[in-house]
Scaffold this motif. Structure first.
Motif, mmCIF file in Angstrom:
data_model
loop_
_atom_site.group_PDB
_atom_site.id
_atom_site.type_symbol
_atom_site.label_atom_id
_atom_site.label_comp_id
_atom_site.label_asym_id
_atom_site.label_seq_id
_atom_site.Cartn_x
_atom_site.Cartn_y
_atom_site.Cartn_z
ATOM 1 N N GLY A 68 0.829 -1.193 0.000
ATOM 2 C CA GLY A 68 0.000 0.000 0.000
ATOM 3 C C GLY A 68 0.865 1.244 0.000
ATOM 4 N N GLU A 69 0.386 2.326 -0.638
ATOM 5 C CA GLU A 69 1.185 3.556 -0.768
ATOM 6 C C GLU A 69 1.664 4.075 0.579
ATOM 7 N N GLU A 70 0.826 4.043 1.580
ATOM 8 C CA GLU A 70 1.164 4.696 2.852
ATOM 9 C C GLU A 70 1.955 3.813 3.804
ATOM 10 N N VAL A 85 -2.479 -1.377 -3.291
ATOM 11 C CA VAL A 85 -3.521 -0.427 -2.925
ATOM 12 C C VAL A 85 -3.046 1.015 -2.897
ATOM 13 N N ASP A 86 -3.807 1.876 -3.566
ATOM 14 C CA ASP A 86 -3.651 3.325 -3.386
ATOM 15 C C ASP A 86 -4.943 3.804 -2.739
ATOM 16 N N PRO A 87 -4.896 4.103 -1.435
ATOM 17 C CA PRO A 87 -6.147 4.404 -0.701
ATOM 18 C C PRO A 87 -6.842 5.661 -1.211
ATOM 19 N N ILE A 88 -6.063 6.686 -1.558
ATOM 20 C CA ILE A 88 -6.625 7.887 -2.185
ATOM 21 C C ILE A 88 -5.661 8.301 -3.285
ATOM 22 N N ASP A 89 -6.019 7.968 -4.499
ATOM 23 C CA ASP A 89 -5.195 8.365 -5.644
ATOM 24 C C ASP A 89 -5.705 9.705 -6.143
ATOM 25 N N GLY A 90 -4.777 10.675 -6.252
ATOM 26 C CA GLY A 90 -5.205 12.039 -6.530
ATOM 27 C C GLY A 90 -5.372 12.792 -5.221
ATOM 28 N N THR A 91 -4.443 12.531 -4.292
ATOM 29 C CA THR A 91 -4.536 13.142 -2.959
ATOM 30 C C THR A 91 -4.547 14.666 -3.025
ATOM 31 N N HIS A 92 -3.764 15.243 -3.949
ATOM 32 C CA HIS A 92 -3.729 16.709 -4.042
ATOM 33 C C HIS A 92 -5.106 17.230 -4.463
ATOM 34 N N HIS A 163 1.910 13.889 -14.800
ATOM 35 C CA HIS A 163 3.283 14.101 -14.361
ATOM 36 C C HIS A 163 3.266 14.553 -12.918
ATOM 37 N N SER A 164 4.272 14.101 -12.204
ATOM 38 C CA SER A 164 4.348 14.417 -10.783
ATOM 39 C C SER A 164 4.825 15.845 -10.587
ATOM 40 N N ASP A 165 4.185 16.559 -9.659
ATOM 41 C CA ASP A 165 4.593 17.941 -9.366
ATOM 42 C C ASP A 165 5.749 17.947 -8.381
ATOM 43 N N ARG A 166 6.266 16.752 -8.034
ATOM 44 C CA ARG A 166 7.201 16.645 -6.924
ATOM 45 C C ARG A 166 8.638 16.956 -7.305
ATOM 46 N N PHE A 167 8.937 16.858 -8.594
ATOM 47 C CA PHE A 167 10.300 17.190 -9.026
ATOM 48 C C PHE A 167 10.239 17.623 -10.484
ATOM 49 N N CYS A 191 -4.717 12.471 -11.434
ATOM 50 C CA CYS A 191 -4.643 11.181 -10.752
ATOM 51 C C CYS A 191 -4.661 10.065 -11.792
ATOM 52 N N ALA A 192 -3.648 9.222 -11.689
ATOM 53 C CA ALA A 192 -3.363 8.223 -12.728
ATOM 54 C C ALA A 192 -4.458 7.176 -12.860
ATOM 55 N N ALA A 193 -4.850 6.551 -11.739
ATOM 56 C CA ALA A 193 -5.755 5.398 -11.819
ATOM 57 C C ALA A 193 -7.087 5.766 -12.466
ATOM 58 N N VAL A 208 -0.413 8.545 -20.489
ATOM 59 C CA VAL A 208 1.045 8.384 -20.422
ATOM 60 C C VAL A 208 1.547 9.051 -19.154
ATOM 61 N N GLU A 209 2.420 8.377 -18.396
ATOM 62 C CA GLU A 209 3.170 9.010 -17.314
ATOM 63 C C GLU A 209 4.533 8.332 -17.280
ATOM 64 N N LEU A 210 5.597 9.107 -17.148
ATOM 65 C CA LEU A 210 6.946 8.577 -17.331
ATOM 66 C C LEU A 210 7.469 7.802 -16.126
ATOM 67 N N TRP A 215 1.042 1.014 -7.156
ATOM 68 C CA TRP A 215 -0.270 1.263 -6.581
ATOM 69 C C TRP A 215 -1.056 2.295 -7.390
ATOM 70 N N ASP A 216 -0.360 3.178 -8.137
ATOM 71 C CA ASP A 216 -1.063 4.153 -8.982
ATOM 72 C C ASP A 216 -1.631 3.501 -10.242
ATOM 73 N N ALA A 217 -0.970 2.408 -10.717
ATOM 74 C CA ALA A 217 -1.199 1.955 -12.090
ATOM 75 C C ALA A 217 -1.830 0.584 -12.278
HETATM 76 C C1 LIP Z 1 -0.461 10.567 -7.845
HETATM 77 C C2 LIP Z 1 -0.753 10.030 -9.226
HETATM 78 C C3 LIP Z 1 -0.337 11.066 -10.283
HETATM 79 C C4 LIP Z 1 1.132 11.314 -10.171
HETATM 80 C C5 LIP Z 1 1.477 11.787 -8.788
HETATM 81 C C6 LIP Z 1 1.015 10.794 -7.716
HETATM 82 P P1 LIP Z 1 -1.232 10.001 -5.378
HETATM 83 O O1 LIP Z 1 -0.840 9.608 -6.907
HETATM 84 O O2 LIP Z 1 -2.108 9.794 -9.344
HETATM 85 O O3 LIP Z 1 -0.625 10.595 -11.575
HETATM 86 O O4 LIP Z 1 1.512 12.297 -11.105
HETATM 87 O O5 LIP Z 1 2.888 11.911 -8.690
HETATM 88 O O6 LIP Z 1 1.733 9.599 -7.838
HETATM 89 O O7 LIP Z 1 0.036 10.406 -4.681
HETATM 90 O O8 LIP Z 1 -2.217 11.123 -5.409
HETATM 91 O O9 LIP Z 1 -1.784 8.730 -4.816
#
Ligand code: LIP
Length: 268
Positions: A68-70, A85-92, A163-167, A191-193, A208-210, A215-217
């Motif tokens: 699980g992601e967490e 498991v991704d409990p909440i995908d698209g957390t932002h 794409h991830s906003d993290r980097f 959110c990918a899923a 597409v996501e690089l 858990w996202d996919a």
């Molecule tokens: C998010 C994915 C999104 C990806 C983010 C993150 P989260 O999942 O849905 O596609 O760009 O980096 O992985 O963190 O909201 O479960």
């Protein structure tokens, strides 16, 4: 315990986990938001939903592994039976009140994605699939079989580019430029899923996501496969614990999109 037992269990668990997450979403102003890293948010909601799912799986299938992601530190190899498991995908999106997030649960047996369910609680829908059994949407109107689009050319297609906003990742600039050159429209809904589920449903021609985590996919990729779409190999040779590129699309544009991404975004 058969695959059918696990599928019935999953079809019962997914909407209940979705309802639990929706209750947190409606009370999101009360949530304490923590940062796992730049633009990488988590709250009690992610952890509580994951714990609920994990407990239910452990009770029903005590011998099965869980990723699980967490709670994912590392996963060695590929356990014979594992729930991802991704409990909440698209957390932002979830934390900002944007109604585009989901609960994603996949089951992988001997390295093969076998079951998947993506619950979109805000829409009252569950997207689910069993390998060989097709992809489906269940909602108040009943069951609908899913099919990816019949797109056969990149020009005129609509591709979601996650794409991830993290980097910062400059590869996405090259990718978007190449998509523009090929008259491809693109979006990112964050959110990918759920974007993968909507590719399976034929709303978009591709996703597409690089770099994505299993858990996202995993659940979304099974949906696209069972909806007759094209899916590039995932995860990579390093296994479930390592992020890898995701390309999933209508069958008719899969190879040409994969080539474009390979040439312009430097993936294998
Ligand atoms: C998010 C994915 C999104 C990806 C983010 C993150 P989260 O999942 O849905 O596609 O760009 O980096 O992985 O963190 O909201 O479960």
């Amino acid at each position: 315990m058969t695959i059918d037992d696990r599928y019935r269990f999953l079809q019962s668990l997914s909407p209940r986990a979705g309802a639990y997450a929706l209750d947190f979403w409606r009370r999101r102003a009360e949530l304490v938001v923590e940062l796992k890293g730049p633009q990488d948010f988590v709250s009690h909601a992610d952890r509580a939903v994951e714990a609920m799912i994990r407990d239910e799986i452990a009770r029903a299938f005590p011998g099965d592994a869980f990723l699980g992601e967490e709670t994912a530190n590392a996963i060695e190899g590929t356990p014979e039976r594992v729930w991802i498991v991704d409990p909440i995908d698209g957390t932002h999106n979830f934390l900002r009140g944007i109604p585009y997030w989901n609960v994603s649960i996949a089951y992988v047996e001997r390295g093969v994605r076998t079951l998947g369910a993506i619950c979109e609680p805000v829409a009252g829908a569950v997207y689910h699939a069993r390998r060989g059994g097709g992809a489906w949407r269940t909602d108040a109107e009943g069951e609908t079989r899913l099919a990816a689009t019949a797109a056969t050319t990149l020009p005129g297609s609509l591709v979601c580019v996650g794409h991830s906003d993290r980097f910062p990742d400059l590869r996405y600039l090259a990718l978007r430029s190449a998509l523009m050159d090929h008259e491809v429209a693109f979006r990112n809904f964050g959110c990918a899923a759920l974007q993968l589920a909507h590719v399976a449903e034929g709303r978009y021609d591709a996703y597409v996501e690089l770099e994505l985590s299993s858990w996202d996919a995993m659940a979304g990729l099974l949906l696209v496969e069972e909806a007759g779409g094209y899916v590039a190999p995932f995860p990579g040779p390093q296994g479930l614990g390592v992020r890898a590129p995701v390309i999933a699309s209508a069958a008719g544009i899969g190879p040409s999109l994969h080539t474009l991404v390979r040439e312009h975004a430097g993936i294998a």
